[in-house]
Design a protein around this motif. Structure first.
Motif, short mmCIF file in Angstrom:
data_model
loop_
_atom_site.label_atom_id
_atom_site.label_comp_id
_atom_site.label_asym_id
_atom_site.label_seq_id
_atom_site.Cartn_x
_atom_site.Cartn_y
_atom_site.Cartn_z
N VAL A 1 11.47 -8.54 1.73
CA VAL A 1 10.65 -7.81 2.69
C VAL A 1 10.90 -8.40 4.07
N TYR A 2 11.46 -7.59 4.98
CA TYR A 2 11.80 -8.07 6.31
C TYR A 2 12.30 -6.90 7.15
N LYS A 3 12.44 -7.13 8.46
CA LYS A 3 13.08 -6.17 9.36
C LYS A 3 14.23 -6.89 10.06
N GLY B 1 12.79 -13.79 12.40
CA GLY B 1 11.64 -12.92 12.14
C GLY B 1 10.98 -13.20 10.80
N TYR B 2 10.14 -12.27 10.39
CA TYR B 2 9.44 -12.38 9.10
C TYR B 2 10.40 -12.03 7.96
N TRP B 3 10.41 -12.84 6.92
CA TRP B 3 11.25 -12.58 5.74
C TRP B 3 10.56 -13.20 4.53
N GLY C 1 0.80 -1.22 0.00
CA GLY C 1 0.00 0.00 0.00
C GLY C 1 0.83 1.26 0.00
N LYS C 2 1.75 1.40 0.94
CA LYS C 2 2.46 2.65 1.14
C LYS C 2 3.93 2.60 0.68
N TYR C 3 4.45 1.42 0.44
CA TYR C 3 5.89 1.25 0.27
C TYR C 3 6.26 0.79 -1.13
N ARG C 4 7.58 0.77 -1.35
CA ARG C 4 8.18 0.01 -2.44
C ARG C 4 9.15 -0.97 -1.78
N ILE C 5 9.48 -2.06 -2.47
CA ILE C 5 10.22 -3.14 -1.83
C ILE C 5 11.56 -2.65 -1.28
N ILE C 6 12.21 -1.74 -1.98
CA ILE C 6 13.53 -1.27 -1.53
C ILE C 6 13.46 -0.49 -0.22
N ASP C 7 12.26 -0.04 0.18
CA ASP C 7 12.13 0.67 1.46
C ASP C 7 12.58 -0.17 2.64
N PHE C 8 12.43 -1.49 2.54
CA PHE C 8 12.73 -2.35 3.69
C PHE C 8 14.24 -2.44 3.96
#
Length: 392
Positions: free
Chosen positions: A123-125, A234-236, A27-34
């Motif tokens: 996509v992950y933190k 975590g989530y990836w 919605g708000k992001y692009r993949i490279i934002d992560f």
């Protein structure tokens, strides 16, 4: 060093005009934002973004790095395309290792002890500072982030086998019969001096694929270097296919998958200025992400809408991902689908279908700028590139 030049060929129509890291997401992001946000949150202030395929939109999006607080005086974000030096024959990056090799001079400007290599399409933190801390404590030549996967999935990844001493003793690239469930995430920290030497030797090897997973890491392992696995829990998600991109967007509807509300670890983005989303009298939104500038007069359920999407009266958007600027005209139905940027779904059209258990079912995909004519039915698994394919 952020590898962001991938074509994303398995995303087909969606990446015909944009590199995979520049794809709209959540919605708000692009993949490279992560990965960029992870760098900023981890205290990394110098990032080289290596671009190649369809770089213009991505270059403009990243800019100076200001949205991610990476526009520092001494460091910052640098766009690093392939280039030609005097007297040399320039070419595209021929592999992930060659991409870093071509930018040795850039890295040397900062005289680093360690270099972090990232992929721009996950996509992950992750706290890279913690990974670096473990790397230093182990005095490793290379630390590789790994995640536990099922043994069935392990055949799709580079698999790390770990000895009793806790270090990697074997690396298998997409093994038919994996011995371990620790999959490489394509995230590496290297001792720079050792990596520099390995890159030069690899570049001079005519039989090399110039790839980290296929060449650099196996050669370092064979040379007896200490390779440490960094276990990530975590989530990836690698969002390299239509199904995985759709799945990851659906995951955004659950705060237990990837918490985007954590003030200690914000995911930043370059967001356009748009008015708040508007829901008309006949509009209804259920369990969905609806971003700024959206105008909803129909029903949106279990879906992700990027900015400036219009959903007409009587239209239904169900379990779908709608990218920026798309228009869903009155009476249209979009279900279990991905609709690309600025696509137009005509009145009464029907895109996608609910899963029926058949082998032929899949997520329907409408490419950017495509216009689906009024009343047209687009079946599940369809991949639409051109407007001319769907006018009748």
């Amino acid at each position: 060093m952020l590898l962001a030049g991938g074509q994303g060929s398995r995303l087909y129509a969606l990446t015909a005009k944009v590199a995979k890291p520049g794809m709209p997401f959540g919605g708000k992001y692009r993949i490279i934002d992560f990965p960029l946000s992870n760098c900023a949150n981890s205290g990394i202030d110098t990032v080289g973004v290596l671009t190649q395929y369809q770089p213009l939109q991505l270059n403009r999006y990243v800019g100076s790095g200001q949205p991610w607080d990476l526009d520092t005086t001494d460091g910052g974000v640098y766009i690093l395309p392939p280039y030609q030096s005097a007297g040399e024959r320039g070419s595209w990056f021929s592999g992930t290792a060659n991409a870093i090799y071509q930018n040795i001079d850039f890295i040397e400007m900062y005289d680093p002890d360690h270099v972090l290599i990232l992929s721009g399409d996950h996509v992950y933190k992750m706290d890279y500072a913690d990974m670096l801390r473990k790397h230093r404590e182990a005095e490793a030549a290379c630390t590789i982030a790994v995640i536990q996967v099922s043994m069935e999935e392990a055949t799709r990844f580079g698999i790390m086998n770990v000895g009793e001493d806790g270090f990697i003793n074997e690396f298998e690239e997409k093994p038919a019969h994996p011995k371990s469930d620790l999959a490489s995430m394509g995230i590496y920290i290297f001792d720079w001096k050792k990596l520099r030497q390995a890159l030069i030797e690899d570049e001079n090897d005519p039989n090399s694929s110039k790839d980290f997973g296929k060449n650099i890491i196996p050669k370092m392992l064979a040379a007896g270097e200490k390779l440490l696995p960094y276990r990530f829990e975590g989530y990836w998600r690698d969002v390299g296919t239509i199904t995985s991109l759709w799945d990851a967007n659906m995951d955004m509807l659950s705060t237990t998958s990837l918490n985007l509300f954590d003030p200690q670890w914000p995911i930043r983005a370059r967001s356009p200025i748009r008015p708040p989303h508007y829901v008309g009298e006949s509009g209804r939104i259920i369990h969905s992400i609806v971003t700024e500038g959206c105008d909803v007069d129909g029903k949106v359920e279990n879906s992700v809408l990027s900015h400036s999407v219009k959903v007409g009266a009587g239209a239904k958007v169900l379990y779908s991902v709608i990218m920026p600027g798309a228009v869903i005209e009155p009476g249209a139905v979009v279900e279990y689908a991905i609709v690309g940027e600025n696509a137009h779904i005509g009145a009464g059209a029907h895109v996608g279908a609910e899963p029926d258990g058949s082998e032929g079912w899949g997520v329907a995909t409408i490419g950017p700028e495509v216009r689906v004519g009024a009343g047209v039915a687009v079946p599940p698994s369809a991949m639409i590139y051109e407007s001319s394919e769907v006018q009748s």
